[in-house]
Design an enzyme around this catalytic site. Structure first.
Site, mmCIF file in Angstrom:
data_model
loop_
_atom_site.group_PDB
_atom_site.id
_atom_site.type_symbol
_atom_site.label_atom_id
_atom_site.label_comp_id
_atom_site.label_asym_id
_atom_site.label_seq_id
_atom_site.Cartn_x
_atom_site.Cartn_y
_atom_site.Cartn_z
ATOM 1 N N SER A 175 57.327 77.194 38.335
ATOM 2 C CA SER A 175 58.352 76.404 37.664
ATOM 3 C C SER A 175 59.506 77.319 37.262
ATOM 4 O O SER A 175 59.285 78.399 36.704
ATOM 5 C CB SER A 175 57.789 75.727 36.411
ATOM 6 O OG SER A 175 58.844 75.168 35.633
ATOM 7 N N LYS A 213 50.776 76.850 43.503
ATOM 8 C CA LYS A 213 52.046 76.205 43.840
ATOM 9 C C LYS A 213 53.141 77.258 43.807
ATOM 10 O O LYS A 213 53.319 77.952 42.801
ATOM 11 C CB LYS A 213 52.362 75.082 42.852
ATOM 12 C CG LYS A 213 53.558 74.230 43.260
ATOM 13 C CD LYS A 213 53.626 72.960 42.444
ATOM 14 C CE LYS A 213 54.722 72.029 42.928
ATOM 15 N NZ LYS A 213 54.715 70.739 42.209
#
Length: 353
Positions: A175, A213
């Protein structure tokens, strides 16, 4: 209410502040007001990945349901899997508002939410309260707090908390809205985190596979070492990719200069290019989930042909609503049949062979 009616009301929601509209949508979903897709999935879409049976390869990405408040209703809309989160060890408010922006002219979203969530205790309790069997595969996306984080302590503790309920667990180190988080994708730091998670995983009675991710903005030279680090430390797969901090020159919206992660249509090409490269580097050693800019069956199919065993979406679903899910599945099934594939797994990496 039916999914079609819920989708027809989406333009009214876009008259509201984006974050308020999102909260209202989650409340409506939690109450079951979006209805359900009761049509059976076409057999060509069924697949087995990570040792799990998916009725179709289309999933909802992390970020939509951060606190797992509407997991089952979202699954009933026809997704093959749903990934709530990101959840963190402690509750956190996230970044100051406004922090979510629609770029409607670009079919995109910019967010700098900062992983606002109620913390892993509430998250895990909601997962435990879900009535089984679930209608789709359940993921769980985990991350660290903005303050007071110790990654080698926190990621294993988060894994331990969600492992009893989740079918797979995704480690979020990409993120762009938590300072320093993307630095954890570096070889040494990532290896230390993954080794700590692997040790904790080995101790659990239930051991869901671990995915990582990754960011679409990785330096080109960093990608091979990231892949090898994940393989060496027992990671089962990668989600390619998270949001981007890049701002394509094609953006037209007045909000294009906002800081944060860009998702939606502008992310499709760069995330798919990275997916294709990772597929070649992984050489069958990692399962890949394609994420970024998927809004129709052709784009889902392109991700699969580039190497994705599964596909996730977010921004397009936020814009179009529940009716998009069965539409993409129909389009994808038609494309697979057109090209002579009896099962979706046969198409994975077709453009890289």
């Amino acid at each position: 209410m039916t999914p079609a009616l819920a989708s027809a009301l989406m333009p009214l929601m876009r008259g509201l502040d984006p974050e308020r509209a999102h909260r209202l949508a989650l409340k409506a979903l939690a109450l079951g007001l979006a209805g359900a897709d009761t049509a059976p999935d076409e057999p060509v879409l069924a697949t087995t990945v990570l040792g799990l049976d998916f009725r179709n390869p289309l999933g909802l990405a992390a970020g939509f349901d951060k606190d797992a408040v509407a997991v089952a209703p979202l699954m009933r809309l026809g997704f093959g899997f749903v990934e709530p989160g990101t959840t963190t060890p402690r509750p956190q408010a996230g970044n100051p508002q406004p922090r979510l922006f629609r770029l409607e002219e670009d079919a995109a979203v910019i967010n700098r939410m900062g992983m606002n969530n109620e913390g892993v205790d509430a998250f895990a309790a909601r997962l435990a309260a879900l009535r089984r069997p679930l209608p789709a595969v359940l993921g769980a996306n985990i991350g660290i707090n903005k303050e007071g984080a110790e990654p080698e302590r926190d990621y294993p503790a988060l894994y331990r908390a969600v492992a009893p309920q989740a079918d797979y667990v995704t480690i979020n180190v990409s993120s762009p809205n938590t300072p320093g988080l993307r630095d954890l994708q570096g070889e040494a730091k990532l290896a230390a985190i993954l080794a700590a998670v692997a040790a904790t995983r080995a101790e659990q009675p239930r051991q869901p596979p671990v995915l990582v991710k990754i960011a679409p903005d990785l330096a080109e030279e960093a990608v091979p070492s990231l892949v090898e680090t994940c393989v060496a430390n027992g990671v089962a797969g990668l989600i390619v990719s998270n949001t981007t901090i890049a701002r394509p020159a094609s953006l037209r919206s007045a909000h294009k200069g906002e800081t944060g992660g860009l998702s939606g249509q502008p992310l499709f090409e760069p995330s798919t290019a990275l997916l294709r490269r990772v597929y070649g580097l992984a050489a069958g050693r990692l399962v890949l989930i394609g994420c970024g800019g998927v809004s129709n069956g052709a784009q889902a199919y392109a991700k699969i042909r580039a190497g994705a065993a599964l596909v996730q979406m977010y921004a397009a679903f936020a814009y179009a609503g529940p009716v998009l899910v069965p539409r993409i599945k129909r389009e994808l099934a038609a494309l697979l049949r057109r090209d002579g594939f009896a099962h979706v797994h046969e198409a994975v990496g077709a453009d890289a062979r």
